[in-house]
Design a protein around this motif. Sequence first.
Motif, PDB file in Angstrom:
ATOM      1  N   LEU A 248      -7.044  -3.480  -7.871  1.00  0.00           N
ATOM      2  CA  LEU A 248      -6.270  -2.844  -6.805  1.00  0.00           C
ATOM      3  C   LEU A 248      -7.217  -2.253  -5.775  1.00  0.00           C
ATOM      4  N   THR A 249      -7.001  -2.608  -4.493  1.00  0.00           N
ATOM      5  CA  THR A 249      -7.747  -2.029  -3.383  1.00  0.00           C
ATOM      6  C   THR A 249      -6.773  -1.300  -2.469  1.00  0.00           C
ATOM      7  N   ILE A 250      -7.073  -0.053  -2.164  1.00  0.00           N
ATOM      8  CA  ILE A 250      -6.256   0.739  -1.241  1.00  0.00           C
ATOM      9  C   ILE A 250      -7.162   1.158  -0.098  1.00  0.00           C
ATOM     10  N   ASP A 251      -6.840   0.698   1.106  1.00  0.00           N
ATOM     11  CA  ASP A 251      -7.698   0.902   2.270  1.00  0.00           C
ATOM     12  C   ASP A 251      -6.892   1.609   3.365  1.00  0.00           C
ATOM     13  N   HIS A 252      -7.025   2.926   3.448  1.00  0.00           N
ATOM     14  CA  HIS A 252      -6.318   3.717   4.459  1.00  0.00           C
ATOM     15  C   HIS A 252      -4.811   3.484   4.424  1.00  0.00           C
ATOM     16  N   ALA A 253      -4.260   3.426   3.242  1.00  0.00           N
ATOM     17  CA  ALA A 253      -2.820   3.223   3.079  1.00  0.00           C
ATOM     18  C   ALA A 253      -2.236   4.344   2.228  1.00  0.00           C
ATOM     19  N   SER A 254      -1.195   4.997   2.734  1.00  0.00           N
ATOM     20  CA  SER A 254      -0.490   6.017   1.961  1.00  0.00           C
ATOM     21  C   SER A 254       0.599   5.354   1.131  1.00  0.00           C
ATOM     22  N   LEU A 255       0.709   5.743  -0.117  1.00  0.00           N
ATOM     23  CA  LEU A 255       1.715   5.187  -1.021  1.00  0.00           C
ATOM     24  C   LEU A 255       2.768   6.240  -1.306  1.00  0.00           C
ATOM     25  N   ASP A 256       4.023   5.794  -1.399  1.00  0.00           N
ATOM     26  CA  ASP A 256       5.047   6.756  -1.791  1.00  0.00           C
ATOM     27  C   ASP A 256       5.156   6.789  -3.319  1.00  0.00           C
ATOM     28  N   PHE A 257       6.000   7.644  -3.818  1.00  0.00           N
ATOM     29  CA  PHE A 257       6.085   7.889  -5.254  1.00  0.00           C
ATOM     30  C   PHE A 257       6.417   6.611  -6.018  1.00  0.00           C
ATOM     31  N   ALA A 258       7.407   5.844  -5.539  1.00  0.00           N
ATOM     32  CA  ALA A 258       7.837   4.632  -6.255  1.00  0.00           C
ATOM     33  C   ALA A 258       6.717   3.599  -6.315  1.00  0.00           C
ATOM     34  N   GLU A 259       5.959   3.447  -5.228  1.00  0.00           N
ATOM     35  CA  GLU A 259       4.850   2.494  -5.222  1.00  0.00           C
ATOM     36  C   GLU A 259       3.776   2.912  -6.228  1.00  0.00           C
ATOM     37  N   ARG A 260       3.444   4.185  -6.224  1.00  0.00           N
ATOM     38  CA  ARG A 260       2.428   4.652  -7.169  1.00  0.00           C
ATOM     39  C   ARG A 260       2.869   4.427  -8.608  1.00  0.00           C
ATOM     40  N   GLN A 261       4.117   4.729  -8.893  1.00  0.00           N
ATOM     41  CA  GLN A 261       4.605   4.548 -10.254  1.00  0.00           C
ATOM     42  C   GLN A 261       4.536   3.084 -10.668  1.00  0.00           C
ATOM     43  N   SER A 262       4.899   2.183  -9.775  1.00  0.00           N
ATOM     44  CA  SER A 262       4.846   0.749 -10.084  1.00  0.00           C
ATOM     45  C   SER A 262       3.421   0.301 -10.342  1.00  0.00           C
ATOM     46  N   LEU A 263       2.486   0.770  -9.525  1.00  0.00           N
ATOM     47  CA  LEU A 263       1.092   0.357  -9.666  1.00  0.00           C
ATOM     48  C   LEU A 263       0.462   0.931 -10.929  1.00  0.00           C
ATOM     49  N   LEU A 264       0.803   2.159 -11.262  1.00  0.00           N
ATOM     50  CA  LEU A 264       0.210   2.779 -12.448  1.00  0.00           C
ATOM     51  C   LEU A 264       0.768   2.209 -13.749  1.00  0.00           C
ATOM     52  N   ARG A 265       1.888   1.508 -13.665  1.00  0.00           N
ATOM     53  CA  ARG A 265       2.403   0.803 -14.857  1.00  0.00           C
ATOM     54  C   ARG A 265       1.651  -0.498 -15.102  1.00  0.00           C
ATOM     55  N   ALA A 266       0.923  -0.977 -14.099  1.00  0.00           N
ATOM     56  CA  ALA A 266       0.187  -2.244 -14.219  1.00  0.00           C
ATOM     57  C   ALA A 266      -1.060  -2.038 -15.082  1.00  0.00           C
ATOM     58  N   PRO A 267      -1.562  -3.116 -15.697  1.00  0.00           N
ATOM     59  CA  PRO A 267      -2.773  -3.010 -16.543  1.00  0.00           C
ATOM     60  C   PRO A 267      -4.054  -2.995 -15.701  1.00  0.00           C
ATOM     61  N   LEU A 268      -4.172  -1.995 -14.833  1.00  0.00           N
ATOM     62  CA  LEU A 268      -5.298  -1.928 -13.901  1.00  0.00           C
ATOM     63  C   LEU A 268      -6.622  -1.741 -14.623  1.00  0.00           C
ATOM     64  N   LYS A 269      -7.630  -2.470 -14.159  1.00  0.00           N
ATOM     65  CA  LYS A 269      -8.988  -2.334 -14.680  1.00  0.00           C
ATOM     66  C   LYS A 269      -9.963  -1.850 -13.609  1.00  0.00           C
ATOM     67  N   ARG A 270      -9.666  -2.168 -12.340  1.00  0.00           N
ATOM     68  CA  ARG A 270     -10.553  -1.765 -11.252  1.00  0.00           C
ATOM     69  C   ARG A 270      -9.725  -1.254 -10.072  1.00  0.00           C
ATOM     70  N   ILE A 271     -10.097  -0.103  -9.546  1.00  0.00           N
ATOM     71  CA  ILE A 271      -9.505   0.433  -8.325  1.00  0.00           C
ATOM     72  C   ILE A 271     -10.624   0.652  -7.311  1.00  0.00           C
ATOM     73  N   LYS A 272     -10.416   0.117  -6.111  1.00  0.00           N
ATOM     74  CA  LYS A 272     -11.330   0.362  -4.999  1.00  0.00           C
ATOM     75  C   LYS A 272     -10.550   1.111  -3.930  1.00  0.00           C
ATOM     76  N   TYR A 273     -11.022   2.295  -3.572  1.00  0.00           N
ATOM     77  CA  TYR A 273     -10.240   3.175  -2.698  1.00  0.00           C
ATOM     78  C   TYR A 273     -11.065   3.619  -1.500  1.00  0.00           C
ATOM     79  N   HIS A 274     -10.451   3.533  -0.300  1.00  0.00           N
ATOM     80  CA  HIS A 274     -11.063   4.040   0.924  1.00  0.00           C
ATOM     81  C   HIS A 274     -10.001   4.829   1.677  1.00  0.00           C
ATOM     82  N   GLY A 275     -10.213   6.131   1.811  1.00  0.00           N
ATOM     83  CA  GLY A 275      -9.223   6.958   2.483  1.00  0.00           C
ATOM     84  C   GLY A 275      -9.507   8.423   2.263  1.00  0.00           C
ATOM     85  N   LEU A 276      -8.441   9.230   2.265  1.00  0.00           N
ATOM     86  CA  LEU A 276      -8.576  10.667   2.110  1.00  0.00           C
ATOM     87  C   LEU A 276      -8.501  11.078   0.641  1.00  0.00           C
ATOM     88  N   LEU A 277      -9.237  12.125   0.321  1.00  0.00           N
ATOM     89  CA  LEU A 277      -9.319  12.591  -1.055  1.00  0.00           C
ATOM     90  C   LEU A 277      -7.955  13.001  -1.607  1.00  0.00           C
TER      91      LEU A 277
END
Length: 452
Positions: A248-277
């Motif tokens: 999963l790569t997130i590049d200056h994108a804000s996620l709402d609650f439903a999107e975050r919940q869907s993504l965190l249910r996935a079997p994520l192994k790598r997250i690459k993030y560029h944005g605000l803390l």
Amino acid sequence: MDSNKVSINSNLRLIATNGSLAGVRRLVVNDATCDRGVDLLQCLVQALSLSEHECPSLCLLKPLFADTEKSRGSLTGFEAGHTRKVSAELALALAKRMPNINSLRIEASKSHDVLGTFAASLTHQYVRQLTKLKYSGMAHIPSPSPTQCKIVDLQLSVNTDANRTQQLPLLACPSTLCKLSLQIDRRDMRWSCFSQENNIANETIAFDSLTSLRLAGDRFNYCWADETRMRLESVQIPQLEFPKLNNLTIDHASLDFAERQSLLRAPLKRIKYHGLLKDLLVLCRRGISDLNELSVKLDFKKDRGPDASFIGGVNELFQNTSNIKIVHWEIDSNVFRFDTSLIDWPHLTHLTIRTAIRFDMLFRIIAAVPNLIYLSLHLFTAAENTMEEDAEFLDSLQKAYPVPSTSKIESLALHCSRFMSREYVAFLQKKLQWFMPSLKSVFVHDKSRFLE
């Protein structure tokens, strides 16, 4: 020139000298160098030496090819009445010349509706064989039939008109996609191109084969959207399922609650993030313990740089990463203008510092990050007076540090300024190797040739 790739733009005369087109696999359509949308079609007609036998509607185009006031004045009427017919004929002619295209990239100017229509016709011609589609431009997106579509790699970068209600067309069958990149400047349209329902909130979209996902926003207008405001916006999205999503790569994108919940249910192994803390902290407060790798690049608020609360937030983030094998932070050195005693990053393993940093500060940071195994220093901005001060510090290094550090750093990358001589870089390397006794490899990258 790549014999497997052809570009359609105002320089298309190259296409005629590319030998047989039957073996071409990748096609790029770009109107950036065309003053008018119809200019792109003119380039195509000329490069392929198309006749009215292959394209009966060519007679409608010819009067517009001349760059005259009359042709410019009649272009709008032409686009409204004949573009679809001419585009379909040209796409068919192109498909006959290049029957084996499986990768299509379309780069559309926001002012050229002609390309949007032509791109849609072209996509329909190749829909049964396309495995990769990349589109960037306004929301005139080609819409292949999902029942015929075999696209496994889809990349969308879409600019929308905030003053108009727009609906993105159904683009691809979600179940066939393995790689997806979405850069859409409106959150309410991010998933609509995969929906077949009018009320997408009642729909479940399963990306059964998707292993890699990139979500990007507009980095120039990006800001942290607090949870309360995002709820008030009432943006509806479908229920999303990602049963195989690992990257999963997130590049200056804000996620709402439903999107975050869907993504965190996935079997994520790598997250690459560029944005605000703050956005990252909301995402990572739960569900990150199964990750193998977290890579972070943080922006600061536009009105001020990092402060003590920022360092506190970073501490919170890295204290929750104990089970992650690789934790990489790419940062600007002005993070370290504060007291290094505030630093508490026990699980940070990889660190990239993008601007020049004083070496006395660097060594204090190394001491505060005990599990660091990789360090990359970008010294392009090092000023001459700073280099002299660093040289004095390093020359008397063993006075400040009588014994080497207990650093675990095994790999060091030095990206050096073109103003640094070979002797200076060798001096840096020797001192750093003494201070980091666990070093196994040092890579030196010079911006230009070394000064003698």
